[in-house]
Design a protein around this motif. Structure first.
Motif, PDB file in Angstrom:
ATOM      1  N   GLY A  51     -22.861  23.095 -47.760  1.00 44.10           N
ATOM      2  CA  GLY A  51     -21.732  24.001 -48.015  1.00 44.10           C
ATOM      3  C   GLY A  51     -21.934  24.856 -49.246  1.00 44.10           C
ATOM      4  O   GLY A  51     -21.013  25.528 -49.702  1.00 44.10           O
ATOM      5  N   ILE A  52     -23.150  24.837 -49.789  1.00 44.14           N
ATOM      6  CA  ILE A  52     -23.420  25.661 -50.981  1.00 44.14           C
ATOM      7  C   ILE A  52     -23.770  27.084 -50.555  1.00 44.14           C
ATOM      8  O   ILE A  52     -23.357  28.056 -51.178  1.00 44.14           O
ATOM      9  CB  ILE A  52     -24.561  25.043 -51.812  1.00 44.14           C
ATOM     10  N   VAL A  53     -24.547  27.193 -49.479  1.00 39.77           N
ATOM     11  CA  VAL A  53     -24.832  28.505 -48.885  1.00 39.77           C
ATOM     12  C   VAL A  53     -23.968  28.614 -47.621  1.00 39.77           C
ATOM     13  O   VAL A  53     -24.055  27.753 -46.746  1.00 39.77           O
ATOM     14  CB  VAL A  53     -26.329  28.634 -48.518  1.00 39.77           C
ATOM     15  N   PRO A  54     -23.107  29.633 -47.536  1.00 42.35           N
ATOM     16  CA  PRO A  54     -22.228  29.715 -46.359  1.00 42.35           C
ATOM     17  C   PRO A  54     -22.995  30.103 -45.090  1.00 42.35           C
ATOM     18  O   PRO A  54     -23.938  30.894 -45.153  1.00 42.35           O
ATOM     19  CB  PRO A  54     -21.229  30.815 -46.737  1.00 42.35           C
ATOM     20  N   ALA A  55     -22.584  29.512 -43.992  1.00 45.67           N
ATOM     21  CA  ALA A  55     -23.179  29.886 -42.695  1.00 45.67           C
ATOM     22  C   ALA A  55     -22.589  31.233 -42.287  1.00 45.67           C
ATOM     23  O   ALA A  55     -21.383  31.440 -42.382  1.00 45.67           O
ATOM     24  CB  ALA A  55     -22.857  28.820 -41.665  1.00 45.67           C
ATOM     25  N   ARG A  56     -23.467  32.154 -41.840  1.00 49.25           N
ATOM     26  CA  ARG A  56     -22.980  33.479 -41.433  1.00 49.25           C
ATOM     27  C   ARG A  56     -22.475  33.471 -40.001  1.00 49.25           C
ATOM     28  O   ARG A  56     -21.583  34.217 -39.634  1.00 49.25           O
ATOM     29  CB  ARG A  56     -24.095  34.513 -41.577  1.00 49.25           C
ATOM     30  N   LEU A  70     -15.768  24.779 -44.419  1.00 48.37           N
ATOM     31  CA  LEU A  70     -15.323  23.902 -45.502  1.00 48.37           C
ATOM     32  C   LEU A  70     -16.191  24.077 -46.746  1.00 48.37           C
ATOM     33  O   LEU A  70     -17.393  24.315 -46.629  1.00 48.37           O
ATOM     34  CB  LEU A  70     -15.415  22.433 -45.077  1.00 48.37           C
ATOM     35  N   ASP A  71     -15.601  23.908 -47.929  1.00 49.81           N
ATOM     36  CA  ASP A  71     -16.418  24.006 -49.143  1.00 49.81           C
ATOM     37  C   ASP A  71     -17.196  22.704 -49.379  1.00 49.81           C
ATOM     38  O   ASP A  71     -16.933  21.685 -48.727  1.00 49.81           O
ATOM     39  CB  ASP A  71     -15.569  24.386 -50.368  1.00 49.81           C
ATOM     40  N   VAL A  76     -18.117  16.513 -49.230  1.00 47.72           N
ATOM     41  CA  VAL A  76     -18.387  15.233 -49.906  1.00 47.72           C
ATOM     42  C   VAL A  76     -17.220  14.276 -49.655  1.00 47.72           C
ATOM     43  O   VAL A  76     -17.419  13.100 -49.352  1.00 47.72           O
ATOM     44  CB  VAL A  76     -18.606  15.447 -51.425  1.00 47.72           C
ATOM     45  N   GLU A  77     -16.004  14.805 -49.760  1.00 43.88           N
ATOM     46  CA  GLU A  77     -14.822  13.969 -49.507  1.00 43.88           C
ATOM     47  C   GLU A  77     -14.841  13.396 -48.095  1.00 43.88           C
ATOM     48  O   GLU A  77     -14.360  12.296 -47.850  1.00 43.88           O
ATOM     49  CB  GLU A  77     -13.541  14.788 -49.713  1.00 43.88           C
ATOM     50  N   MET A  78     -15.423  14.159 -47.151  1.00 43.16           N
ATOM     51  CA  MET A  78     -15.484  13.691 -45.756  1.00 43.16           C
ATOM     52  C   MET A  78     -16.554  12.630 -45.531  1.00 43.16           C
ATOM     53  O   MET A  78     -16.607  12.015 -44.467  1.00 43.16           O
ATOM     54  CB  MET A  78     -15.784  14.865 -44.826  1.00 43.16           C
TER      55      MET A  78
ATOM     56  N   LEU B 177     -21.090  19.595 -58.386  1.00 36.68           N
ATOM     57  CA  LEU B 177     -20.418  20.009 -57.137  1.00 36.68           C
ATOM     58  C   LEU B 177     -20.766  19.043 -56.008  1.00 36.68           C
ATOM     59  O   LEU B 177     -19.933  18.676 -55.185  1.00 36.68           O
ATOM     60  CB  LEU B 177     -20.926  21.409 -56.793  1.00 36.68           C
ATOM     61  N   LEU B 178     -22.033  18.607 -56.004  1.00 38.56           N
ATOM     62  CA  LEU B 178     -22.519  17.772 -54.904  1.00 38.56           C
ATOM     63  C   LEU B 178     -22.063  16.309 -55.003  1.00 38.56           C
ATOM     64  O   LEU B 178     -22.388  15.510 -54.125  1.00 38.56           O
ATOM     65  CB  LEU B 178     -24.054  17.834 -54.819  1.00 38.56           C
ATOM     66  N   VAL B 179     -21.359  15.938 -56.073  1.00 36.77           N
ATOM     67  CA  VAL B 179     -20.735  14.609 -56.064  1.00 36.77           C
ATOM     68  C   VAL B 179     -19.238  14.740 -55.743  1.00 36.77           C
ATOM     69  O   VAL B 179     -18.492  13.769 -55.830  1.00 36.77           O
ATOM     70  CB  VAL B 179     -20.945  13.820 -57.388  1.00 36.77           C
ATOM     71  N   GLY B 180     -18.830  15.946 -55.364  1.00 38.16           N
ATOM     72  CA  GLY B 180     -17.455  16.143 -54.902  1.00 38.16           C
ATOM     73  C   GLY B 180     -16.483  16.592 -55.975  1.00 38.16           C
ATOM     74  O   GLY B 180     -15.277  16.620 -55.749  1.00 38.16           O
ATOM     75  N   VAL B 181     -17.014  16.971 -57.143  1.00 38.60           N
ATOM     76  CA  VAL B 181     -16.140  17.435 -58.235  1.00 38.60           C
ATOM     77  C   VAL B 181     -15.850  18.921 -58.040  1.00 38.60           C
ATOM     78  O   VAL B 181     -16.771  19.696 -57.778  1.00 38.60           O
ATOM     79  CB  VAL B 181     -16.828  17.227 -59.603  1.00 38.60           C
ATOM     80  N   ARG B 182     -14.585  19.295 -58.145  1.00 34.91           N
ATOM     81  CA  ARG B 182     -14.238  20.718 -58.033  1.00 34.91           C
ATOM     82  C   ARG B 182     -14.464  21.372 -59.396  1.00 34.91           C
ATOM     83  O   ARG B 182     -13.578  21.411 -60.250  1.00 34.91           O
ATOM     84  CB  ARG B 182     -12.800  20.878 -57.558  1.00 34.91           C
ATOM     85  N   VAL B 183     -15.689  21.870 -59.560  1.00 36.77           N
ATOM     86  CA  VAL B 183     -16.119  22.403 -60.854  1.00 36.77           C
ATOM     87  C   VAL B 183     -15.247  23.595 -61.280  1.00 36.77           C
ATOM     88  O   VAL B 183     -14.922  23.732 -62.463  1.00 36.77           O
ATOM     89  CB  VAL B 183     -17.614  22.796 -60.800  1.00 36.77           C
ATOM     90  N   SER B 184     -14.838  24.399 -60.299  1.00 35.48           N
ATOM     91  CA  SER B 184     -14.029  25.574 -60.661  1.00 35.48           C
ATOM     92  C   SER B 184     -12.712  25.114 -61.288  1.00 35.48           C
ATOM     93  O   SER B 184     -12.193  25.749 -62.210  1.00 35.48           O
ATOM     94  CB  SER B 184     -13.771  26.440 -59.435  1.00 35.48           C
ATOM     95  N   ARG B 185     -12.158  23.998 -60.793  1.00 35.10           N
ATOM     96  CA  ARG B 185     -10.905  23.481 -61.341  1.00 35.10           C
ATOM     97  C   ARG B 185     -11.125  22.991 -62.784  1.00 35.10           C
ATOM     98  O   ARG B 185     -10.298  23.193 -63.653  1.00 35.10           O
ATOM     99  CB  ARG B 185     -10.418  22.330 -60.457  1.00 35.10           C
ATOM    100  N   ILE B 186     -12.270  22.354 -62.986  1.00 36.39           N
ATOM    101  CA  ILE B 186     -12.589  21.860 -64.333  1.00 36.39           C
ATOM    102  C   ILE B 186     -12.642  23.022 -65.316  1.00 36.39           C
ATOM    103  O   ILE B 186     -12.109  22.960 -66.419  1.00 36.39           O
ATOM    104  CB  ILE B 186     -13.943  21.118 -64.312  1.00 36.39           C
ATOM    105  N   ARG B 187     -13.284  24.097 -64.885  1.00 40.03           N
ATOM    106  CA  ARG B 187     -13.413  25.246 -65.796  1.00 40.03           C
ATOM    107  C   ARG B 187     -12.047  25.853 -66.107  1.00 40.03           C
ATOM    108  O   ARG B 187     -11.784  26.259 -67.236  1.00 40.03           O
ATOM    109  CB  ARG B 187     -14.337  26.288 -65.162  1.00 40.03           C
TER     110      ARG B 187
END
Lengths: 254, 299
Positions: A51-56, A70-71, A76-78, B177-187
Motif C-alpha cells: 500500500g506504499i505505491v498505489p495500484a493504478r 486501502l492505505d 497492517v491492521e488487517m 508506516l509498515l508496523v501500522g503507525v499512522r505517521v501523518s497523525r504523529i506529525r
C-alpha cells in the motif's frame, strides 16, 4: 483458500509504469516467491501489495477483502506484516522497544495478549530475549534480520511480506536467516518472499513467480521448476541457472 | 550568589519551555523550527484580545491562546509541511522562518509597535524573596513546568506506544508506516504540541516583561534554540539542562562582566557557549579516540 490475490495490477512512479498487469495468487500457509532481475519490478510489487505505491488499475484481494484502495496502515491492521528491504530495524530503539512497536496494532486491539505473544516470539528467537535491552543498531546483521522477522511476527499477521532478506548478508548469516525464515514457515504463516538471490529464495518457497519487466511470465510450484525455465525466464544464463538448479535439487530431495 | 542563581533559573525556565517544543519537533521530524517565538507572541495577542479587550477571565484567554496555537500547528503541518515531506528537513526549517516572518508582519500591521498589555492573575514584584530577587509564582511555575515537561515527556516517549512511534518515525518513517503507525497523525500531533508549548511558554513569560510587542517572544525563543542545541537537540532532559546552563551563564556574566559596559552581553555569552559546545561535540570523538589509543614507546 487464497490469502492474497493480485488481479492485473498496474503500478509505477510518475510517468513510469513499472508493473504492467501483475497476477499473483498466494494460498493459505504457502511461501510464494517472486524472482526477477534488477528492474523487473519485484520491490514495486511488494510496495504495491503493502500500500506504499498505489495500484493504478487492477485489484488486490487480502483474505477475501478488496484492499486496492486501502492505505498501508489499514493493511497492517488487517493482518499484513512486513520485513522491509535492508531489514530496517529501528536502530536507536532497544530490541524490546522494536518488538513493542511491531505489535503496535495488536496492542491497540488487545493489550492483554501482548505478553504471551512476546514470550512465544522470544521462545522462537532466544537470542532476542538475551539481548532485549540492547540497542538494535548495535547488533550483528544476522541478529537484526532475526529482529526484523520477529517484529513482523509479534503482531500475529496472517501474511508476511519479506523483501530481499538476504541482501548484504554473508553466506554464514544467510544460513542463519534461512533457519529463521524456516521457523516462520513452520508456524504456518503465509509469506510472500522477494529475492534477488534466486538460490536462497528457492530453498524456502513453495511456489515461484518469475517476473520480467513488470509481468509475471511463469508461475509454478518449486517441484516443477527446472534449470531451463529459470534460464529462459530470468535470463541468468546456464552457469547461474546451474547454481540455482542445485538449490532446486536440494528442495526436491526434501 | 543566591541572587545570581535565582535570576539564572528564571531565564532557564523560559528558555527550557521553548527548547522542549523545539526538541520535540526535531526528534519526530528532524526539522529545526524557528517559528515558535512568533507563534507564542501571536498567542499572547489572542489572549490579550479576549482578556484585555473583551474582559474574559485570564484562564479562558490563555486556554484559547494555547488551543489556537495548537490549531495553527495542525494547519501548518497539513497545509505546508506535509507537501515538503520528500524534501530535505532544511526546506521545512526554512518554511518555519517564512511562517515566523508572516506572523510578525501580520502582528505589526494589526498593532504597530504599540505595546499591548495582558492582564494576568499574578504580577511581578510579589512572591518569594531570594536574596533580594523577587521570584514570582508564575516564574516558579515556568521552571517547574519546564522541568516536568523535559523529564516527563522523555518518559512518555520511552514508555508509551505513541511515544515510541514518535521516536521510530524520526528514525525511519517508511518502516514505521509498515508496523501500522499512522505517521501523518504523529506529525500532526508533534506540530500541534510544539506550537501549543510555544504559547504556554509565552504566557508564562509575559508577566515578567509586562507588555507585548511584535517579535516580543522571538528574542527569548533564540535562547530556547540555543538551549536546545547545547542540550544535544534530540534530548528533552538535555534541553532543560542546556537551558539551565545558558540561563546561569548569562546571569553570572551579567553579574561579573557588567562593569565592562558591553552591550548585548547575553548574546555574547549565548554565542560563546554555542561555539564551545559545538566545537567540543565535533572534536570529542577524535579526542576520545586519541586518548584510547595505546601510547607508543620508542627506545
Amino acid at each position: 483458500m487464497t490469502t492474497l490475490q493480485l488481479v492485473e495490477v498496474t503500478a509505477g512512479f510518475g510517468a513510469v509504469t513499472v508493473l504492467h498487469g501483475i497476477d499473483l495468487d498466494v494460498k493459505d500457509g504457502e511461501i510464494a516467491g517472486v524472482f526477477g532481475l534488477n528492474g523487473a519490478g519485484k520491490s514495486v510489487t511488494m510496495k504495491t501489495i503493502a500500500g506504499i505505491v498505489p495500484a493504478r488499475s487492477g485489484q488486490i484481494w487480502f483474505d477475501g477483502v478488496d484492499i486496492t484502495r486501502l492505505d498501508a496502515e489499514s493493511r497492517v491492521e488487517m493482518g499484513m506484516g512486513h520485513v522491509p528491504q535492508g531489514r530496517q530495524v529501528f536502530a536507536n530503539l532497544t530490541v524490546e522497544e522494536n518488538l513493542r512497536l511491531g505489535a503496535y496494532t495488536l496492542r491497540r486491539r488487545d493489550k492483554s495478549r501482548y505478553p504471551a505473544v512476546l514470550d512465544s516470539v522470544y521462545d522462537r528467537f532466544p537470542v532476542l530475549r538475551e539481548r532485549r535491552t540492547q540497542k538494535a543498531g548495535t547488533m550483528s546483521g544476522g541478529q537484526q534480520a532475526s529482529l526484523a522477522v520477529a517484529r513482523a511476527l509479534v503482531n500475529e499477521p496472517r501474511l508476511i511480506l519479506v523483501d530481499e532478506p538476504s541482501a548484504g548478508l554473508s553466506p554464514k548469516m544467510q544460513g542463519d536467516l534461512r533457519e529463521v525464515l524456516q521457523v516462520v514457515k513452520d508456524s504456518g504463516v503465509t509469506m510472500v518472499l522477494v529475492e534477488q538471490n534466486v538460490a536462497f529464495g528457492l530453498s524456502l518457497v513453495d511456489t515461484a513467480n518469475l517476473l520480467q519487466t513488470g509481468v509475471v511470465v511463469h508461475t509454478a510450484p518449486v517441484a516443477e521448476l527446472d534449470e531451463d525455465t529459470l534460464a529462459t525466464h530470468l535470463g541468468i544464463g546456464r552457469v547461474l541457472a546451474g547454481a540455482t538448479g542445485s538449490a532446486l535439487t536440494a528442495r526436491k530431495k526434501r | 550568589m543566591l541572587q545570581v542563581l535565582a535570576i539564572g533559573l528564571i531565564s532557564a525556565g523560559i528558555y527550557a519551555l521553548f527548547a522542549v517544543g523545539i526538541v520535540l519537533v526535531y526528534r519526530g521530524t528532524k526539522v529545526l523550527t524557528f517559528a515558535g517565538g512568533e507563534v507564542g507572541t501571536a498567542a499572547l495577542y489572542v489572549a490579550a484580545f479576549l482578556v484585555t479587550d473583551h474582559g474574559m477571565p485570564w484562564v479562558v484567554g490563555a486556554l484559547a491562546a494555547v488551543l489556537i496555537a495548537a490549531a495553527a500547528g495542525l494547519a501548518f503541518e497539513a497545509g505546508l509541511v506535509r507537501w515538503s515531506r520528500e524534501a530535505d528537513p532544511v526546506v521545512t526549517s526554512i518554511l518555519t522562518v517564512a511562517l515566523s516572518a508572516t506572523i510578525f508582519a501580520t502582528e505589526f500591521n494589526l498593532h504597530g509597535n504599540n505595546p499591548t498589555t495582558l492582564e494576568t492573575p499574578v504580577r511581578i514584584g510579589s512572591g518569594l524573596d531570594v536574596d533580594g530577587v523577587i521570584v514570582s509564582p508564575i516564574q516558579i511555575a515556568a521552571i517547574v513546568v519546564a522541568a516536568l515537561l523535559g523529564f516527563g515527556l522523555q518518559s512518555f516517549l520511552r514508555r508509551t506506544d505513541f511515544g515510541l512511534a514518535i521516536l521510530a518515525a524520526a528514525d525511519d518513517a517508511p518502516a514505521t508506516l509498515l508496523v501500522g503507525v499512522r505517521v501523518s497523525r504523529i506529525r500532526l500531533v508533534l506540530w500541534a504540541s510544539s506550537f501549543g508549548l510555544a504559547a504556554v511558554a509565552a504566557l508564562l513569560v509575559e508577566p515578567t516583561v509586562g507588555f507585548i510587542t511584535p517579535g516580543y517572544a522571538s528574542t527569548l525563543y533564540l535562547g530556547g534554540l540555543a538551549a536546545a542545541v547545547i542540550g544535544g537537540l534530540d534530548s528533552l532532559p538535555g534541553a532543560v539542562v542546556g537551558a539551565t546552563v545558558l540561563g546561569l551563564a548569562q546571569a553570572f556574566a551579567d553579574k561579573y562582566f557588567k562593569g565592562l559596559g558591553l552591550s548585548g552581553l547575553s548574546y555574547v555569552v549565548t554565542l560563546t557557549l554555542l561555539l564551545v559546545v559545538l566545537l567540543v561535540r565535533s572534536y570529542a570523538p577524535e579526542i576520545r579516540k586519541r586518548l584510547a589509543a595505546p601510547v607508543e614507546v620508542t627506545a
